[in-house]
Design a protein around this motif. Structure first.
Motif, PDB file in Angstrom:
ATOM      1  N   GLN A 121      15.998  -4.035   4.111  1.00 41.59           N
ATOM      2  CA  GLN A 121      16.762  -3.558   5.269  1.00 41.59           C
ATOM      3  C   GLN A 121      15.843  -3.347   6.473  1.00 41.59           C
ATOM      4  O   GLN A 121      16.176  -3.687   7.604  1.00 41.59           O
ATOM      5  CB  GLN A 121      17.481  -2.256   4.880  1.00 41.59           C
ATOM      6  CG  GLN A 121      18.197  -1.528   5.998  1.00 41.59           C
ATOM      7  CD  GLN A 121      19.443  -2.275   6.461  1.00 41.59           C
ATOM      8  OE1 GLN A 121      19.879  -3.216   5.812  1.00 41.59           O
ATOM      9  NE2 GLN A 121      19.992  -1.875   7.591  1.00 41.59           N
ATOM     10  N   ASP A 181      23.834   0.095  15.228  1.00 41.74           N
ATOM     11  CA  ASP A 181      23.222  -1.238  15.336  1.00 41.74           C
ATOM     12  C   ASP A 181      23.722  -2.131  14.204  1.00 41.74           C
ATOM     13  O   ASP A 181      23.972  -3.313  14.391  1.00 41.74           O
ATOM     14  CB  ASP A 181      21.688  -1.132  15.245  1.00 41.74           C
ATOM     15  CG  ASP A 181      21.036  -0.806  16.588  1.00 41.74           C
ATOM     16  OD1 ASP A 181      21.739  -0.882  17.618  1.00 41.74           O
ATOM     17  OD2 ASP A 181      19.839  -0.478  16.597  1.00 41.74           O
ATOM     18  N   ASP A 182      23.833  -1.553  13.015  1.00 46.95           N
ATOM     19  CA  ASP A 182      24.245  -2.341  11.857  1.00 46.95           C
ATOM     20  C   ASP A 182      25.761  -2.442  11.722  1.00 46.95           C
ATOM     21  O   ASP A 182      26.276  -3.448  11.285  1.00 46.95           O
ATOM     22  CB  ASP A 182      23.688  -1.697  10.575  1.00 46.95           C
ATOM     23  CG  ASP A 182      22.175  -1.774  10.535  1.00 46.95           C
ATOM     24  OD1 ASP A 182      21.623  -2.737  11.095  1.00 46.95           O
ATOM     25  OD2 ASP A 182      21.549  -0.867   9.955  1.00 46.95           O
ATOM     26  N   PHE A 185      20.494   1.021  19.448  1.00 47.32           N
ATOM     27  CA  PHE A 185      19.153   0.888  20.022  1.00 47.32           C
ATOM     28  C   PHE A 185      18.911  -0.590  20.299  1.00 47.32           C
ATOM     29  O   PHE A 185      19.034  -1.036  21.435  1.00 47.32           O
ATOM     30  CB  PHE A 185      18.129   1.486  19.051  1.00 47.32           C
ATOM     31  CG  PHE A 185      16.700   1.353  19.492  1.00 47.32           C
ATOM     32  CD1 PHE A 185      16.344   1.509  20.826  1.00 47.32           C
ATOM     33  CD2 PHE A 185      15.693   1.070  18.573  1.00 47.32           C
ATOM     34  CE1 PHE A 185      15.021   1.385  21.237  1.00 47.32           C
ATOM     35  CE2 PHE A 185      14.369   0.951  18.979  1.00 47.32           C
ATOM     36  CZ  PHE A 185      14.040   1.089  20.300  1.00 47.32           C
ATOM     37  N   LYS A 186      18.658  -1.361  19.273  1.00 49.45           N
ATOM     38  CA  LYS A 186      18.381  -2.788  19.458  1.00 49.45           C
ATOM     39  C   LYS A 186      19.635  -3.547  19.922  1.00 49.45           C
ATOM     40  O   LYS A 186      19.545  -4.521  20.636  1.00 49.45           O
ATOM     41  CB  LYS A 186      17.881  -3.392  18.147  1.00 49.45           C
ATOM     42  CG  LYS A 186      16.634  -2.724  17.599  1.00 49.45           C
ATOM     43  CD  LYS A 186      15.384  -3.508  17.925  1.00 49.45           C
ATOM     44  CE  LYS A 186      14.184  -2.820  17.274  1.00 49.45           C
ATOM     45  NZ  LYS A 186      12.905  -3.189  17.769  1.00 49.45           N
ATOM     46  N   LYS A 187      20.797  -3.112  19.427  1.00 53.29           N
ATOM     47  CA  LYS A 187      22.025  -3.861  19.712  1.00 53.29           C
ATOM     48  C   LYS A 187      22.857  -3.202  20.807  1.00 53.29           C
ATOM     49  O   LYS A 187      24.060  -3.434  20.894  1.00 53.29           O
ATOM     50  CB  LYS A 187      22.865  -3.958  18.433  1.00 53.29           C
ATOM     51  CG  LYS A 187      22.225  -4.727  17.307  1.00 53.29           C
ATOM     52  CD  LYS A 187      22.545  -6.213  17.417  1.00 53.29           C
ATOM     53  CE  LYS A 187      21.954  -7.009  16.288  1.00 53.29           C
ATOM     54  NZ  LYS A 187      22.468  -6.620  14.987  1.00 53.29           N
ATOM     55  N   ARG A 209      14.807  -6.778   7.868  1.00 51.64           N
ATOM     56  CA  ARG A 209      15.858  -7.601   8.453  1.00 51.64           C
ATOM     57  C   ARG A 209      15.786  -7.643   9.988  1.00 51.64           C
ATOM     58  O   ARG A 209      15.907  -8.682  10.599  1.00 51.64           O
ATOM     59  CB  ARG A 209      17.222  -7.061   8.017  1.00 51.64           C
ATOM     60  CG  ARG A 209      18.253  -8.118   7.713  1.00 51.64           C
ATOM     61  CD  ARG A 209      19.417  -7.492   6.947  1.00 51.64           C
ATOM     62  NE  ARG A 209      19.863  -6.249   7.575  1.00 51.64           N
ATOM     63  CZ  ARG A 209      20.817  -6.169   8.495  1.00 51.64           C
ATOM     64  NH1 ARG A 209      21.440  -7.241   8.900  1.00 51.64           N
ATOM     65  NH2 ARG A 209      21.162  -5.007   8.999  1.00 51.64           N
ATOM     66  N   GLN A 210      15.557  -6.457  10.581  1.00 50.81           N
ATOM     67  CA  GLN A 210      15.513  -6.396  12.057  1.00 50.81           C
ATOM     68  C   GLN A 210      14.332  -7.185  12.616  1.00 50.81           C
ATOM     69  O   GLN A 210      14.446  -7.827  13.643  1.00 50.81           O
ATOM     70  CB  GLN A 210      15.429  -4.947  12.514  1.00 50.81           C
ATOM     71  CG  GLN A 210      16.767  -4.258  12.406  1.00 50.81           C
ATOM     72  CD  GLN A 210      16.913  -3.123  13.386  1.00 50.81           C
ATOM     73  OE1 GLN A 210      15.915  -2.537  13.812  1.00 50.81           O
ATOM     74  NE2 GLN A 210      18.144  -2.804  13.752  1.00 50.81           N
ATOM     75  N   ARG A 224      15.299   4.811   9.571  1.00 56.43           N
ATOM     76  CA  ARG A 224      16.378   3.975  10.105  1.00 56.43           C
ATOM     77  C   ARG A 224      17.098   3.220   9.009  1.00 56.43           C
ATOM     78  O   ARG A 224      18.277   2.936   9.116  1.00 56.43           O
ATOM     79  CB  ARG A 224      15.805   2.956  11.097  1.00 56.43           C
ATOM     80  CG  ARG A 224      15.607   3.559  12.459  1.00 56.43           C
ATOM     81  CD  ARG A 224      15.255   2.476  13.457  1.00 56.43           C
ATOM     82  NE  ARG A 224      14.294   2.998  14.409  1.00 56.43           N
ATOM     83  CZ  ARG A 224      13.618   2.234  15.250  1.00 56.43           C
ATOM     84  NH1 ARG A 224      13.782   0.926  15.255  1.00 56.43           N
ATOM     85  NH2 ARG A 224      12.781   2.778  16.094  1.00 56.43           N
ATOM     86  N   SER A 234      20.925   3.705  15.040  1.00 60.81           N
ATOM     87  CA  SER A 234      20.516   2.613  14.157  1.00 60.81           C
ATOM     88  C   SER A 234      21.639   2.297  13.175  1.00 60.81           C
ATOM     89  O   SER A 234      21.805   1.151  12.759  1.00 60.81           O
ATOM     90  CB  SER A 234      19.200   2.919  13.451  1.00 60.81           C
ATOM     91  OG  SER A 234      19.283   4.098  12.715  1.00 60.81           O
TER      92      SER A 234
END
Lengths: 407, 405, 502
Positions: free
Chosen positions: A345, B186-187, B214-216, A348-349, A24, B183
């Protein structure tokens, strides 16, 4: 080569790829499926070629935990790392960092000098350049006295209940407080602690492809631990990576019944204390901490559930939340010049998830996770053992010093 | 440690069961070997049938096949189960029950049309119900698992008038699966919105492959909606399935939040030493096996694909308890659209979801079974996979709780 | 549409493709007609052994010598399709002891280089071997990829001006005045008819030679033997391993790139299209693995492959064919049946395909008055520019199991006259790996669609045909990981598709 590590069970479902923190974060990393079972299959042909991309694997083992089919992807990638060893760019650095117990002996013996090299701006920049480390990497400071040296000065209790402590380099040379907390907590349970001769568990070498050298350290440890195991003692690890190595990698890599026997006696410190959870609970005084617990990948990979979480929840008055994810540090990985960006990186999540919980304090079992978490967040980070010991010491123990890296 | 309920399997059925157990105040542990099939299934949660009315389809199925898992519950129980489930998704990745209790009509990425029941609440629902709707399908030139144009080509032959556009995602990863794109977004989703500006015009709805973060995810969908004032709909593609991952992650964090314990990553076998009661699960963890004990056990390990049913050359073996498996052998020469008999193999249960043998006798008093491990249905041809998982997971947990009380 | 050509070759197996290449090298204008795709028939349904001749040493030393010679020639001219695996002949204690002596004697007699290694050494070389193995010899066997070999021959021929048509079935031979004048063939999908006017027809249709001959009113005495193989998911041996005994069923384990194949069976059938693998065939193959490779039955099996061997069984007297028992036969139907310009080449081994092509083209050239000699033994065939990614890491591969890239698909799609699942699969290995197309069939079809090489309808047809073809080989081995794979695949594609006809 016969098919190993469950390579035949791969259904190409890509769950491992979805679980991989490096894939990721690092645009150049092809991911565990492609590097593990896919490439591994080509390597079964003697004309198969090695791939330098395996270097990026942090050996967090989340791919193996996530795989529903029993493919040992991380092991496959480690085997490919070994094959690609001669192509390694930072061979000597990685080799040197594979011997933290030797660095630790030097570091604690000459801690003022070592900490100058690791802590002061000039020393740090010299060290970073010499060792190809990231200029902003936060190396752990060395303690003035190792845990082992401290423990030799302690008397033994009269208790007939004894356990063996595999200290691990971080608790031994950088944060003896962790080991001291374990000794104190076990004392409450009337359990005495034996600390046999030991060297690094071998994970740093193994994760970096130096399998043959790692095997030597592993054999040394097995040799020193086995007599105690034969007498029926359990072995406690406060470091999840040491624990996972002893439980899983030793048996698999050494392939001896002695290694398997040692592995079967190993407990993560929280896994062990959780057995005595009720007894321990009586000693814990109320605290007003708001905690977030981060489970290190190598604790997850032990399949022990989340015993640190259950123990911390036993401290009266404490609020504990749980965050899932990898911090990206992975031992020395996050310190390395070329990898520090990826490591950050990844972290960070997790940091975002942690700060969402608005904790006063982060708890995690792994020394290098704590380095990363305190580097990336502005929060104090502690080992659950240290927190439990504080709560057990009674009174309203302060939040404790934030664990500070050498910076 | 001893739990009230121990559940084997962390897919849709297992997690639903665990959440039911936790919501009744029972201490609950889930033992799972890796991630579940949610990671590769579409995230469309079917109740039953590929038609407008799932409830009629359920009645038809249960009538034609009394051994169908849906025959073990009535419509009221099913509605309760679905309502419970949807409520559990709401903090993390909310799904919604259709207002009229009818199936939604949704597109597939081959430009097929299919029905499904539960959709993520932010999916803008009914992608296909309104033929006059101005829909623009967006694809990514650098995403090889999806073509907006193919979907639109096919749908427009069926009376729609969608349009397609492709933009570069900007994701520079060497590997470009759905999760890589997600992903990346997401960023960097604001960059996507800028790229979309020139191609988004004259439409009420934007359709994307299911890679919007995914997360966002929630933030990304809202950002697109705000930027263009359109509905946003995701179409599932190849695994890993982002909708499935989001759902799995939401349900598991719900489980942790309610104090459930999760033992992750290793296969379990049962300790069957005590006759008619199961006394523990032995998990094959590193170093030594780990015993997890409970009052009641729920088997939700899935079927052939999920790994609950181990097909050997001469027989099918249930992996954890060694339960008898009802087997169906015949296969069809057409792969996708044929009837594959083995798909209906599984565990037969009584009305309390307890596995029974060929003689109809209960095997363990404290063992219940849910989801794809059950015999008598084929989710891929009947479109009832999620429905059976949620309903039987709910039922099994309630039955276990009843026994315990 | 009517086209003029010197020679029509019927059948796109190794022999047909080799024949087209031989004709092209002699400057004879030719077209090849294949009813499915090149490699669809027997050539693409075997172990892929480049025999050293070891297998035939006792039974037929002359055939063994022929194999050995061709083996040496093909290493020179078709190296890109060959992997020099080397081979072992391994004898099990319980098998006939005297056979070993006769085998070694004959090897010395014909000059086949065999060398004995100790059983321990052999097991170090190939850990899959049983401890029951007592004597082991090395031989110069090799692996040949039949698909690469066929497409290399076609590629060479096309570069010299020859043509080939896939998915085109011969419906009629045009015969006038006792001579073949041409061929009518039709596209199997569109039913479009092509007419070729020609001076000679070469029937290289493999198991279907009888059907082609019957179009000229000629009957060939044929029986059909069906042989099935198990394809294991990984490469469990580095060398070809033969069981050292009188040739029989279940004798050979053959590595091929990333997989290995074990076989075969030999069952009499009546219909050359009968390539369904029976359940008891699979069962007996598994049992045949056990004595020599005891761990093999537990290793993942991807699929079965079933090929049909046409066996030529001519009547005792009055036949013009040469030496049918030598494994292959060239028939000049002008001499035998009074149909001039019509030739059949049949039987033989993959290893001897070049020699068979040479012999039939010699006959045809004589008939056409062409005096140029065969050059295939000296002229190297260029490799395909496909599959290069296997030696490094192509992270954006369409098929990750077999490292098939977008460029590979494009190369194949441009080379083939029709972009269909069969030709693409055989030329590129798309979908041949463990997941049997779970991800790459969709991905590959989409790529071809996006490149404008398939229409939306063709794209779906490509997917459905690929899935059904993979299923054909999977159906016989539905246990363990492979049935799990099939269920996963079914779930994914039902998810992508929705219901039929939508």
């Amino acid at each position: 080569m016969l098919p190993v590590n469950g390579i035949e069970h791969c259904l190409k479902c890509s769950i491992c790829h979805a679980a991989c923190p490096v894939a990721r974060a690092n645009p150049n990393y092809p991911g565990p499926k492609i590097l593990g079972p896919d490439r591994g299959r080509f390597m079964m042909n003697k004309s198969g070629k090695t791939v330098p991309e395996v270097e990026w694997c942090t050996n967090c083992q989340r791919c193996e935990v996530a795989c529903p089919h029993g493919v040992e992807t991380a092991s496959l990638i480690r085997a490919l790392k070994q094959e690609a060893l001669h192509e390694k760019k930072h061979y000597w650095r990685d080799l040197l960092m594979g011997y933290p117990h030797i660095l630790g002996q030097l570091g604690t013996a000459f801690s003022p000098i070592a900490n100058f090299m690791l802590g002061s701006p000039i020393g740090r920049s010299m060290t970073a350049q010499m060792m190809a480390l990231a200029p902003d990497s936060s190396l752990p400071a060395y303690a003035g006295r190792s845990f082992q040296s401290w423990h030799r000065g302690q008397g033994h209790t009269a208790s007939s209940n004894k356990v063996v402590y595999f200290v691990g380099c971080f608790a031994n040379y950088n944060r003896p407080e962790i080991g001291q907390a374990l000794v104190a907590l076990l004392k409450l349970l009337d359990i005495d602690v034996i600390v046999p001769k030991q060297v690094c568990c071998g994970v740093p070498l193994l994760s970096n492809g130096f399998r043959d050298r790692a095997l030597k350290l592993m054999s040394y440890n097995v040799q020193n631990l086995l007599p105690y195991v034969k007498q029926g003692y359990s072995i406690i690890c406060s470091c999840p990576s040491c624990g996972l190595a002893l439980k899983k990698e030793y048996g698999r890599e050494l392939g001896t019944s002695e290694a398997a026997r040692v592995g079967a006696a190993v407990y993560d410190s929280s896994e062990y204390l959780d057995i005595y959870g009720q007894a321990l609970e009586e000693h814990l005084s109320a605290q007003s901490w708001r905690l977030t617990y981060h489970q290190p990948c190598h604790s997850l990979a032990q399949g022990i559930g989340t015993p640190s979480l259950s123990l911390l929840r036993k401290i009266p008055g404490v609020q504990v939340s749980f965050v899932d994810g990898c911090c990206g540090q992975s031992g020395t990985y996050g310190l390395k010049e070329e990898k520090s960006g990826v490591s950050r990186q990844i972290g960070r999540q997790l940091i975002e998830a942690i700060t969402d919980q608005k904790p006063d304090l982060v708890a995690t079992d792994c020394g290098t996770c704590s380095l990363q978490l305190s580097r990336l967040s502005d929060l104090p980070v502690e080992h659950p053992l240290v927190l439990l010991e504080k709560a057990a010491r009674g009174a309203a123990a302060g939040l404790g010093d934030r664990y500070r890296p050498a910076v | 440690m001893r739990y009230d309920t121990v559940i084997c399997g962390a897919g849709l059925a297992g997690i639903t069961a665990a959440l039911v157990s936790l919501s009744h105040g029972k201490s609950t542990a889930v033992v799972a070997r890796g991630e579940s099939s949610l990671y590769y299934m579409s995230g469309y949660l079917d109740l039953c049938g590929n038609g407008d009315n799932p409830w009629n389809a359920i009645d038809d199925l249960a009538h034609a096949n009394p051994a169908h898992p849906f025959a073990l519950s009535d419509a009221k129980e099913k509605s309760e189960a679905l309502a419970f489930f949807v409520e559990q998704t709401s903090p993390g990745y909310p799904y919604a029950i259709p207002v009229d209790s009818r199936n939604h009509l949704v597109p597939t990425c081959t430009g097929g049309i299919r029905h499904t029941y539960l959709l993520p609440a932010n999916a803008g629902a009914d992608g296909l119900a309104d033929r006059g709707r101005r829909v623009r399908a967006i694809g990514f030139t650098d995403y090889r698992d999806y073509s907006a144009q193919l979907m639109v080509d096919r749908l427009n032959k069926k009376g729609y008038s969608w349009t397609a556009a492709e933009v570069e995602s900007g994701c520079s990863k060497v590997s470009q699966t759905s999760i890589d794109l997600a992903s990346y977004l997401d960023d960097d989703y604001p960059a996507l919105i800028d790229k979309l500006r020139p191609v988004v015009k004259d439409c009420d709805c934007l359709v994307f492959p299911a890679v919007l973060g995914f997360k966002k995810h929630r933030v990304i969908v809202e950002a697109i909606r705000d930027a263009f004032g359109t509905a946003v709909f995701e179409v599932p593609t190849l695994p890993p399935s982002l909708p499935g991952m989001r759902l799995s992650s939401a349900l598991i964090s719900r489980l942790r939040g309610l104090g459930g314990d999760l033992f992750w990553g290793f296969p379990a076998t049962a300790d069957n030493s005590a006759g008619d009661r199961c006394t523990g699960l032995i998990v094959d963890t590193p170093g030594r096996p780990r015993l997890i004990e409970g009052e009641n056990y729920i088997l939700a390990t899935g079927g052939i694909a999920g790994g609950g049913a181990l097909v050997e050359r001469e027989r099918i073996r249930e992996r954890v308890f060694g339960l008898p498996v009802e087997t169906y052998g015949t296969t069809d020469e057409r792969f996708l659209f044929g009837e594959q008999g083995f798909a209906r193999s599984g565990i037969r249960v009584d009305s309390d979801m307890r596995p029974i043998g060929p003689d109809g006798k209960i095997i363990y008093k404290n063992l219940f079974c849910a989801g794809r491990a059950l015999a008598g249905y084929d989710p891929f041809t009947e479109y009832d996979g999620a429905g059976v998982a949620i309903v039987t997971g709910y039922q099994a947990a309630l039955a276990a709780i009843r026994r315990w009380d | 549409m009517i086209e003029e050509v010197d020679v029509v070759v019927i059948g796109g197996g190794a022999t047909g493709a080799g024949t087209l290449w031989d004709l092209a090298l002699r400057g004879i204008d030719a077209v090849l007609i294949e009813q499915h795709e090149p490699g669809y028939g027997t050539s693409g349904r075997n172990h892929g052994c480049l025999h050293s001749g070891g297998r035939y040493l006792v039974k037929d030393p002359e055939l063994a010598l022929e194999c050995y010679r061709e083996n040496q020639i093909l290493r020179q001219v078709a190296g890109a399709a060959i992997e020099d695996t080397g081979g072992l002949f391994a004898h099990i204690k319980s098998d006939e002891q005297d056979y070993v002596r006769r085998w070694v004697d004959n090897a010395h007699r014909i000059g086949l280089p065999v060398e004995e290694v100790s059983a321990t050494e052999a097991r170090n070389m190939e850990p899959i071997l049983s401890s029951e193995v007592d004597r082991v010899f090395t031989v110069p066997d090799a692996a040949v990829d039949p698909f690469d070999l066929i497409y290399m021959n076609l590629q060479g021929a096309v570069q010299k001006g020859a043509r080939f048509m896939t998915e085109t079935r011969v419906k009629e031979l045009l015969i006038r005045d006792g001579r073949v004048q041409g061929v009518l063939a039709e596209d199997i999908r569109t039913k479009e008819v092509h007419e070729f006017r020609c001076r000679a027809v070469i029937n290289a249709a493999g198991p279907w030679v009888g059907i082609i001959a019957s179009l000229a009113g000629i009957s060939l005495e044929l029986t059909y033997g069906k042989g099935s193989l198990l394809v294991h998911a990984t490469r469990l041996a580095q060398r070809q391993i033969n069981r050292l005994r009188s040739p029989s069923d279940g004798d050979v384990l053959m590595p091929g790139k990333t997989v290995c194949l074990f076989g075969t069976t030999d069952i009499h059938i009546d219909n050359p299209d009968d390539t369904v693998t029976w359940a008891d065939e699979v069962k007996s193959l598994i049992e045949m693995e056990r004595p020599i490779f005891p761990d093999l039955p537990e290793m993942r099996v991807l699929r079965t492959v079933t090929g049909v061997r046409p066996l030529y069984t001519p009547g005792a007297a009055g036949t013009a064919e040469r030496d049918a028992n030598r494994g292959h036969a060239v028939i000049n139907h002008g001499a035998r049946d009074g149909v001039g310009g019509f030739f059949t080449i049949m039987g033989g081994k993959l290893t001897t395909y070049r020699l068979m092509a040479e012999q039939v083209v010699d006959e045809v050239a004589r008939e056409l008055g062409v005096t140029v000699a065969c050059k295939t033994a000296e002229t190297p065939l260029a490799g395909l520019s496909i599959g290069n990614a296997r030696n490094f890491l192509e992270t954006k591969a369409i098929c990750e199991c077999e490292q098939v890239t977008e460029d590979d698909l494009l190369t194949a799609a441009i080379f083939l006259d029709k972009v269909r699942s069969g030709g693409i699969r055989r030329m590129t290995r798309l979908g041949l790996g463990p997941c049997q197309g779970t991800l790459c069939i969709w991905r590959g079809a989409l790529y071809l669609y996006r490149k404008g090489l398939l229409t939306d309808q063709e794209c779906l047809t490509f997917i459905e045909e690929s899935l059904d073809e993979r299923w054909k080989g999977n159906r016989g081995v539905l246990w363990g990981d492979q049935i799990r794979q099939a269920e996963l695949e079914r779930g994914i594609y039902r998810g992508i598709y929705g219901s039929e006809g939508d």
